[in-house]
Design a protein around this motif. Structure first.
Motif, PDB file in Angstrom:
ATOM      1  N   PRO A 110       0.649   8.824   9.292  1.00  0.00           N
ATOM      2  CA  PRO A 110      -0.929   8.767   8.837  1.00  0.00           C
ATOM      3  C   PRO A 110      -1.580  10.021   8.588  1.00  0.00           C
ATOM      4  O   PRO A 110      -2.580   9.855   7.792  1.00  0.00           O
ATOM      5  CB  PRO A 110      -1.419   8.053  10.224  1.00  0.00           C
ATOM      6  CG  PRO A 110      -0.120   7.311  10.779  1.00  0.00           C
ATOM      7  CD  PRO A 110       1.123   8.128  10.606  1.00  0.00           C
ATOM      8  N   VAL A 149      -1.205   2.008   7.803  1.00  0.00           N
ATOM      9  CA  VAL A 149      -2.737   2.804   8.170  1.00  0.00           C
ATOM     10  C   VAL A 149      -3.788   1.739   7.581  1.00  0.00           C
ATOM     11  O   VAL A 149      -3.520   1.227   6.732  1.00  0.00           O
ATOM     12  CB  VAL A 149      -2.841   3.856   7.489  1.00  0.00           C
ATOM     13  CG1 VAL A 149      -1.759   5.081   7.979  1.00  0.00           C
ATOM     14  CG2 VAL A 149      -2.265   3.908   6.012  1.00  0.00           C
ATOM     15  N   THR A 162      -7.378   5.166   9.662  1.00  0.00           N
ATOM     16  CA  THR A 162      -6.905   5.132  10.910  1.00  0.00           C
ATOM     17  C   THR A 162      -5.432   4.501  11.199  1.00  0.00           C
ATOM     18  O   THR A 162      -5.258   3.762  10.167  1.00  0.00           O
ATOM     19  CB  THR A 162      -7.709   4.039  11.820  1.00  0.00           C
ATOM     20  OG1 THR A 162      -8.010   2.895  11.156  1.00  0.00           O
ATOM     21  CG2 THR A 162      -9.152   4.679  11.809  1.00  0.00           C
ATOM     22  N   SER A 163      -4.683   4.837  12.146  1.00  0.00           N
ATOM     23  CA  SER A 163      -3.390   4.046  12.323  1.00  0.00           C
ATOM     24  C   SER A 163      -3.592   2.827  12.967  1.00  0.00           C
ATOM     25  O   SER A 163      -4.028   2.681  14.079  1.00  0.00           O
ATOM     26  CB  SER A 163      -2.705   5.098  13.295  1.00  0.00           C
ATOM     27  OG  SER A 163      -1.264   4.527  13.363  1.00  0.00           O
ATOM     28  N   TRP A 164      -3.153   1.855  12.199  1.00  0.00           N
ATOM     29  CA  TRP A 164      -3.428   0.391  12.588  1.00  0.00           C
ATOM     30  C   TRP A 164      -2.215  -0.055  13.488  1.00  0.00           C
ATOM     31  O   TRP A 164      -2.368  -0.596  14.712  1.00  0.00           O
ATOM     32  CB  TRP A 164      -3.552  -0.471  11.419  1.00  0.00           C
ATOM     33  CG  TRP A 164      -3.929  -1.893  11.845  1.00  0.00           C
ATOM     34  CD1 TRP A 164      -5.111  -2.284  12.524  1.00  0.00           C
ATOM     35  CD2 TRP A 164      -3.433  -3.051  11.490  1.00  0.00           C
ATOM     36  NE1 TRP A 164      -5.261  -3.440  12.697  1.00  0.00           N
ATOM     37  CE2 TRP A 164      -4.152  -3.970  12.021  1.00  0.00           C
ATOM     38  CE3 TRP A 164      -2.324  -3.320  11.026  1.00  0.00           C
ATOM     39  CZ2 TRP A 164      -3.555  -5.636  11.920  1.00  0.00           C
ATOM     40  CZ3 TRP A 164      -1.704  -4.554  10.803  1.00  0.00           C
ATOM     41  CH2 TRP A 164      -2.628  -5.611  11.108  1.00  0.00           C
TER      42      TRP A 164
END
Length: 194
Positions: A120, A149, A142-144
């Protein structure tokens, strides 16, 4: 007889699309500034979001390649030898796969599946380039979940015109209430104070 009516119906379909477009586009151009000032949410969904979504789709591959987020389909030596030996154009690099572009009240959300070896942080570094290319105010990455991402873009500066969210109902505060639950356990809940 039926064949002639079918072909005339097919011939009139594009003309209706042109008539609707000829009425809709000038109407939006004339009413656009008033719509933007009085109903910014409606303006964003009707005019702003389709334009930004089109820019995202058109610039996705060149932007990913320019930011170093694309991966070659073949090793470097194979590509060079393939160019020298065959004279064929190189294969297009693989770019991260993007999901649907979903509008929000002041921007859009996009999920991207990472390619092997990407993290990310690569997308976080490319966020200013994304904002510049898509002509939006800011892009946040953001890292989901692992391998995916979430890109959130803001079309306008939220601090330029801050607005207090509307309260629903009479605007009373919530109060914690205690009541006995099943088997004598106590539970808590929230209720509106009167």
């Amino acid at each position: 007889m039926e064949l002639a009516s079918a072909t005339s119906a097919e011939a009139t379909w594009p003309s209706w699309v042109l008539v609707v477009a000829a009425v809709l586009v000038p109407g939006l151009l004339l009413a656009g500034p008033a719509l933007r000032s009085r109903y910014p949410g409606a303006w964003w969904l009707l005019c702003g979001f389709p334009a930004v979504a089109f820019r995202v789709v058109q610039t996705w591959r060149p932007l990913m390649a320019g930011c170093g987020l694309a991966v070659s389909r073949r090793p470097a030596l194979t590509v060079v030898s393939g160019l020298v030996g065959k004279g064929a154009p190189p294969l297009q690099p693989r770019v991260p796969r993007r999901g649907l572009i979903r509008p929000t009240s002041g921007g859009f959300v996009l999920l991207v599946r990472l390619l092997p070896g990407q993290v990310p942080e690569h997308f976080v570094k490319a966020a200013p380039a994304m904002a510049e290319s898509w002509q939006v105010h800011a892009v946040r990455v953001t890292s989901w979940k692992p391998g995916v991402v979430r890109i959130v873009a803001s079309a306008v500066d939220p601090l330029a015109d801050p607005q207090v969210p509307k309260q629903r109902g009479p605007g009373h505060l919530l109060r914690v209430t205690w009541r006995p639950g099943p088997r004598g356990w106590s539970t808590c809940g929230a209720s509106l104070t009167g």
